[in-house]
Design a protein around this motif. Structure first.
Motif, PDB file in Angstrom:
ATOM      1  N   UNK A 168       0.824  -1.193   0.000  1.00  0.00           N
ATOM      2  CA  UNK A 168       0.000   0.000   0.000  1.00  0.00           C
ATOM      3  C   UNK A 168       0.861   1.246   0.000  1.00  0.00           C
ATOM      4  N   UNK A 169       0.529   2.218  -0.844  1.00  0.00           N
ATOM      5  CA  UNK A 169       1.310   3.442  -0.904  1.00  0.00           C
ATOM      6  C   UNK A 169       0.450   4.625  -1.297  1.00  0.00           C
ATOM      7  N   UNK A 170       0.800   5.794  -0.784  1.00  0.00           N
ATOM      8  CA  UNK A 170       0.086   7.028  -1.080  1.00  0.00           C
ATOM      9  C   UNK A 170       1.114   8.091  -1.438  1.00  0.00           C
ATOM     10  N   UNK A 171       0.894   8.810  -2.550  1.00  0.00           N
ATOM     11  CA  UNK A 171       1.807   9.860  -2.995  1.00  0.00           C
ATOM     12  C   UNK A 171       1.005  11.126  -3.230  1.00  0.00           C
ATOM     13  N   UNK A 172       1.414  12.208  -2.583  1.00  0.00           N
ATOM     14  CA  UNK A 172       0.734  13.497  -2.702  1.00  0.00           C
ATOM     15  C   UNK A 172       1.719  14.524  -3.246  1.00  0.00           C
ATOM     16  N   UNK A 173       1.424  15.058  -4.441  1.00  0.00           N
ATOM     17  CA  UNK A 173       2.245  16.113  -5.027  1.00  0.00           C
ATOM     18  C   UNK A 173       1.792  17.445  -4.440  1.00  0.00           C
ATOM     19  N   UNK A 174       2.438  17.857  -3.354  1.00  0.00           N
ATOM     20  CA  UNK A 174       1.969  19.068  -2.676  1.00  0.00           C
ATOM     21  C   UNK A 174       2.576  20.338  -3.251  1.00  0.00           C
ATOM     22  N   UNK A 175       3.500  20.216  -4.187  1.00  0.00           N
ATOM     23  CA  UNK A 175       3.997  21.379  -4.917  1.00  0.00           C
ATOM     24  C   UNK A 175       4.457  20.906  -6.289  1.00  0.00           C
ATOM     25  N   UNK A 176       4.883  21.829  -7.116  1.00  0.00           N
ATOM     26  CA  UNK A 176       5.297  21.479  -8.473  1.00  0.00           C
ATOM     27  C   UNK A 176       6.472  20.507  -8.465  1.00  0.00           C
ATOM     28  N   UNK A 177       7.350  20.618  -7.483  1.00  0.00           N
ATOM     29  CA  UNK A 177       8.569  19.824  -7.470  1.00  0.00           C
ATOM     30  C   UNK A 177       8.640  18.783  -6.366  1.00  0.00           C
ATOM     31  N   UNK A 178       7.738  18.820  -5.390  1.00  0.00           N
ATOM     32  CA  UNK A 178       7.880  17.968  -4.213  1.00  0.00           C
ATOM     33  C   UNK A 178       6.633  17.113  -3.991  1.00  0.00           C
ATOM     34  N   UNK A 179       6.873  15.905  -3.451  1.00  0.00           N
ATOM     35  CA  UNK A 179       5.790  14.989  -3.107  1.00  0.00           C
ATOM     36  C   UNK A 179       6.049  14.390  -1.733  1.00  0.00           C
ATOM     37  N   UNK A 180       4.969  14.156  -1.008  1.00  0.00           N
ATOM     38  CA  UNK A 180       5.036  13.386   0.231  1.00  0.00           C
ATOM     39  C   UNK A 180       4.497  11.992  -0.052  1.00  0.00           C
ATOM     40  N   UNK A 181       5.107  10.989   0.570  1.00  0.00           N
ATOM     41  CA  UNK A 181       4.608   9.635   0.373  1.00  0.00           C
ATOM     42  C   UNK A 181       4.634   8.864   1.682  1.00  0.00           C
ATOM     43  N   UNK A 182       3.821   7.817   1.736  1.00  0.00           N
ATOM     44  CA  UNK A 182       3.823   6.861   2.835  1.00  0.00           C
ATOM     45  C   UNK A 182       3.517   5.497   2.242  1.00  0.00           C
ATOM     46  N   UNK A 183       4.102   4.443   2.830  1.00  0.00           N
ATOM     47  CA  UNK A 183       3.870   3.114   2.276  1.00  0.00           C
ATOM     48  C   UNK A 183       3.991   2.048   3.346  1.00  0.00           C
ATOM     49  N   UNK A 184       3.334   0.929   3.050  1.00  0.00           N
ATOM     50  CA  UNK A 184       3.442  -0.286   3.849  1.00  0.00           C
ATOM     51  C   UNK A 184       3.736  -1.440   2.899  1.00  0.00           C
ATOM     52  N   UNK A 185       4.744  -2.246   3.219  1.00  0.00           N
ATOM     53  CA  UNK A 185       5.059  -3.435   2.427  1.00  0.00           C
ATOM     54  C   UNK A 185       5.410  -4.569   3.383  1.00  0.00           C
ATOM     55  N   UNK A 186       5.199  -5.809   2.937  1.00  0.00           N
ATOM     56  CA  UNK A 186       5.584  -6.936   3.771  1.00  0.00           C
ATOM     57  C   UNK A 186       6.178  -8.052   2.917  1.00  0.00           C
ATOM     58  N   UNK A 187       6.701  -9.074   3.587  1.00  0.00           N
ATOM     59  CA  UNK A 187       7.361 -10.192   2.928  1.00  0.00           C
ATOM     60  C   UNK A 187       7.421 -11.346   3.923  1.00  0.00           C
ATOM     61  N   UNK A 188       7.587 -12.558   3.424  1.00  0.00           N
ATOM     62  CA  UNK A 188       7.729 -13.717   4.300  1.00  0.00           C
ATOM     63  C   UNK A 188       8.925 -14.545   3.852  1.00  0.00           C
ATOM     64  N   UNK A 189       9.442 -15.359   4.763  1.00  0.00           N
ATOM     65  CA  UNK A 189      10.547 -16.258   4.436  1.00  0.00           C
ATOM     66  C   UNK A 189      10.380 -17.556   5.220  1.00  0.00           C
ATOM     67  N   UNK A 190      10.153 -18.686   4.533  1.00  0.00           N
ATOM     68  CA  UNK A 190      10.040 -19.964   5.241  1.00  0.00           C
ATOM     69  C   UNK A 190      11.322 -20.298   6.005  1.00  0.00           C
ATOM     70  N   UNK A 191      11.157 -20.974   7.143  1.00  0.00           N
ATOM     71  CA  UNK A 191      12.292 -21.384   7.961  1.00  0.00           C
ATOM     72  C   UNK A 191      12.509 -22.900   7.836  1.00  0.00           C
TER      73      UNK A 191
END
Length: 821
Positions: free
Chosen positions: A583-606
């Motif tokens: 999940x990710x969100x990107x906000x272009x709050x000016x002509x040159x700059x953006x704020x973003x936030x994200x969540x990512x996950x992964x698994x690894x068998x043992x």
């Protein structure tokens, strides 16, 4: 608006790949046309575009339709050309400039009528500087950054549009700093530390965790040192030579959407050089410190009159000695790639990459004193036999089928097969196990060893990628399936010899090579398949939401056999239906700059078994991240600042039951990593490129895992808290226009190994200079470790007895480069 293109005959015969057919174009030029112009408001001077990369004719058709303009041109002008696409807000002139970047074409006229023609004066450097997007291909771009990459989501997004921390090492950076191996490139990436399991087996770590997977053109395979239960000495392949690649893309943080399983450190995507539609060629001849001689040849271009069949050939030969006595390496690389346009919209490409290296390895470096101090052994010290040897060979076959349905939608299928092998015989000195060497210099040999390793890796990715409109908004979608199958078959032999020797008076020729029979066989089977979907939703003109998910199946089997007794041990485990999310969100709050936030996950068998006899449930990694990204100077400079919070859970730890006799483990361990990453890459001016990256990382155990590992203890104490890299290249103008100068440094804070061997912080300085002898000939000089700093390269399991490998002293490389393009 009525034009000659609206003639019934033109509508009926109108081809897909250009706006006007030759017949319609001749009608427009040869006969009078009454143009009933629509109101001026229908021609959008500035608007939002979302045009996918692809054939230039399709991209121009989409642009003309969306902008409300008429574009006329000879179809031959666009034949066989591609466009980087168009994403963002543009006026008509800027949109044309971005779509036509690198094509030597320009659009002339005024709204609503434009005509396409050959550019009379614009050179490639002008296009890159005059306000136009970089494409994804970095060769000949002259840039330290890229216009788009897909390592995070499989969507072709710019760095600013990607809600995770990503970096790229471009072709120009590789050439400027004489990067020839993957570890050379990774040592210059923000937040990544290169650790060596052996002198020729590097592993890459980010945010305190390893990067388990590597991609080639989007198809995944395992870094062999990351395969469960498989030691680095069992690896059958070495690091890739960079001569065949256009760029190295790096994602930091959990990458479950694109990789399925693995550690949450991130992933690497190597993008191969592709055949070009125009002829180009280059040849490099280099010589450097310690008799380092390297030659490269790269030829590419059309193989028939219309350019529908294209080819590329790359060859490398390198013979390199070392600052360490006896150590040497000889490498051969041959690479061939063909591309054929089956139709104007469909291209089939494929090729072979062969790499072979003969070397004398430095097994264990030098021991330390029993009190952890240096023994004063010189950096040239070699504590192995004169006949030690190792040979790596890899043959990689690949194929890609790409079909453009239109300028917005593309279907691609990538197949990758690699067969690798390594074999060698060797012996070295360990300083009395992990205890180190006393003042007398007494150490012990660590047995005669033999290895014969083979690996087979099959990878497939099928991806549908495109853009669509819904509710007057532009959106993007990527969906596909991938498949990975790996088998490793390794033989190991040992003849016991732990004789006492003196490290101060060691003679490598004093040992004869014995016959070393193979006594053990290790087999590993690794299988994974998955399906994924990524959706990028345009909530508003400035707010984008990215949602993704993946469904994976995983199977692993290991088979250990004693060839002397025929005793065999088999272990297997699987995961069915494991889901990962994005999940990710990107906000272009000016002509040159953006704020973003994200969540990512992964698994690894043992592969750890609990007291119940069942395999522990998989490790899970979750990455939370937020930050600011920016694009400046017509999107030729990227900047970013990110903070991250990463959790790994279900780690195997003691179950704390005093009555437990066997398999006393439970999946309850927890580790946290937090930090900050800053990066800038690209052009400060049209002739000044820069890269700078800083990372702060702090990782710790969140639960007691054993009697010696307590909550609050540092987790990856061998990973530096502070890492900073910077490099820059400046091309002079005026009377000094033939000169380019560059400089840089890498610095890191102090670390400890898992055996509590301390490495103080250190800084390495480098510089490069280039002189253009003529239009096609350049002489370059690269210098590394200019202050001649004495240090040990990062090895997580350094101890007093060994694995202390000196870093390279001051060294230089002089290269004569010839280029035609």
């Amino acid at each position: 608006m009525a034009t000659a293109a609206d003639h019934p005959a033109c509508r009926k015969a109108r081809p897909k790949r250009h706006l006007l057919s030759p017949i319609c174009l001749s009608l427009a030029l040869a006969s009078p046309v009454i143009v009933h112009a629509e109101p001026t408001s229908s021609v959008h001077s500035v608007r939002q575009y979302n045009i996918a990369p692809g054939p230039l004719s399709q991209a121009l058709s989409s642009f003309a339709a969306q902008a409300g303009i008429l574009l006329s041109y000879d179809p031959k002008l666009a034949q066989g050309l591609t466009s980087p696409g168009l994403h963002g807000t543009y006026d008509i002139q800027a949109g044309f400039a971005a779509l036509l970047a690198g094509s030597d074409l320009e659009a002339v006229g005024s709204a609503p009528d434009f005509r396409l023609q050959k550019s009379e004066s614009m050179a490639l450097d002008d296009i890159l500087v005059q306000g136009n997007e970089l494409g994804s291909i970095t060769e000949h771009s002259g840039s330290y950054t890229t216009g788009s990459m897909s390592a995070a989501t499989r969507l072709p997004l710019s760095i600013r549009e990607t809600p995770q921390s990503v970096s790229v090492v471009t072709r120009k950076r590789m050439d400027d700093q004489n990067m020839t191996t993957l570890e050379d490139a990774m040592e210059q990436v923000t937040g990544v530390n290169v650790f060596y399991e052996t002198s020729d087996q590097p592993r890459f770590y980010s945010r305190g965790f390893s990067m388990d997977k590597v991609q080639e053109n989007g198809v995944s395979s395992s870094f062999q040192g990351s395969v469960s239960g498989m030691g680095s000495a069992e690896a059958s392949s070495e690091s890739a030579d960079l001569a065949v690649y256009d760029r190295v893309e790096v994602l930091r943080g959990a990458s479950g959407l694109t990789q399925g399983s693995g550690e949450p450190g991130g992933t690497v995507n190597l993008v191969r050089k592709a055949p070009t539609r125009e002829f180009q060629a280059s040849a490099n001849l280099g010589t450097g410190s310690w008799d380092n001689h390297r030659s490269e040849l790269d030829v590419s271009g059309p193989l028939n009159d219309d350019g529908s069949l294209r080819g590329r050939f790359v060859s490398v030969y390198q013979n390199k000695q070392s600052f360490i006595d006896y150590i040497q390496r000889e490498r051969y690389v041959l690479f061939g790639n063909l591309a054929y346009d089956l139709t104007p919209d469909t291209t089939l490409s494929g090729g072979v990459n062969w790499q072979k290296t003969h070397s004398v390895p430095d097994l264990y470096g030098v021991p330390m004193s029993t009190d952890y101090s240096s023994l004063g052994l010189s950096r040239s010290t070699y504590l192995g036999a004169s006949w030690n040897n190792m040979t790596y060979e890899k043959i990689n076959g690949f194929a890609e089928l790409t079909h453009y349905f239109n300028s917005d939608w593309k279907l691609s299928s990538n197949l990758n097969y690699t067969r690798s092998s390594s074999n060698g015989e060797f012996i070295g000195i360990f300083g009395n196990g992990t205890n180190g060497v006393g003042s007398s210099g007494t150490g012990r040999l660590n047995n005669f060893l033999a290895r014969d390793n083979e690996g087979y890796q099959y990878g497939l990715n099928i991806d549908l990628n495109g853009a669509f409109s819904l509710l007057d908004r532009q959106h993007n979608l990527s969906t596909g399936v991938d498949y990975l199958k790996e088998r490793y078959d390794n033989l190991f032999g040992r003849v016991i010899n732990s004789s006492t020797v003196n490290v101060f008076d060691w003679k490598p020729s004093s040992l004869s090579k014995p016959d070393i029979p193979y006594t053990n066989r290790y087999r590993y089977d690794n299988y994974q398949r998955g399906a994924y979907l990524t959706l990028r939703v345009g909530l508003t003109d400035t707010l984008k939401l990215i949602l993704g998910g993946r469904f994976s199946q995983f199977y692993f089997r290991s088979n250990f056999k004693n060839l002397t007794t025929d005793r065999e041990t088999v272990a297997a485990y699987r995961e069915n239906g494991k889901a990962t999310s994005y999940g990710g969100l990107v906000w272009d709050f000016s002509q040159n700059l953006s704020w973003y936030a994200s969540y990512t996950d992964i698994f690894k068998p043992q592969n750890v078994v609990g007291e119940s006899g069942s395999v522990l449930k998989p490790l899970t990694g979750e990455n939370y991240e937020t930050g600011i990204k920016g694009e400046f100077f017509d999107k030729t400079l990227n900047v970013s600042a990110a903070v991250f919070h990463l959790i790994q859970e279900n780690r195997a730890m003691s179950n704390g039951d005093p009555n437990c006799d066997n398999n006393c483990y439970v999946a309850s361990g927890k580790v946290r990593s937090r930090g900050l990453e800053l990066e800038a890459s690209g052009a400060l001016t049209s002739n000044w490129q820069v890269f700078a990256g800083y990372s702060f990382t702090r990782s710790e155990y969140r639960k007691d895992e054993s009697n010696s590992i307590k909550a609050g203890d540092t987790y990856a104490k061998w990973f530096p808290k502070h890492l900073f890299r910077i490099s820059t290249d400046y091309r002079f103008s005026g009377k000094l226009e033939r000169w380019s100068l560059g400089a840089g440094l890498t610095t890191q804070s102090s670390t400890d190994s898992t055996y509590d061997v301390y490495q103080g912080g250190y800084t390495l300085y480098n510089a490069n200079a280039a002189y253009r002898i003529g239009d096609n000939l350049t002489l370059t000089l690269v210098g590394n470790n200019l202050s001649d700093k004495k240090y040990y390269i990062p090895v997580s399991n350094r101890h007093r007895g060994g694995n202390n490998l000196y870093g390279e002293p001051r060294n230089t490389m002089l290269t004569l480069r010839w280029q035609y393009h």
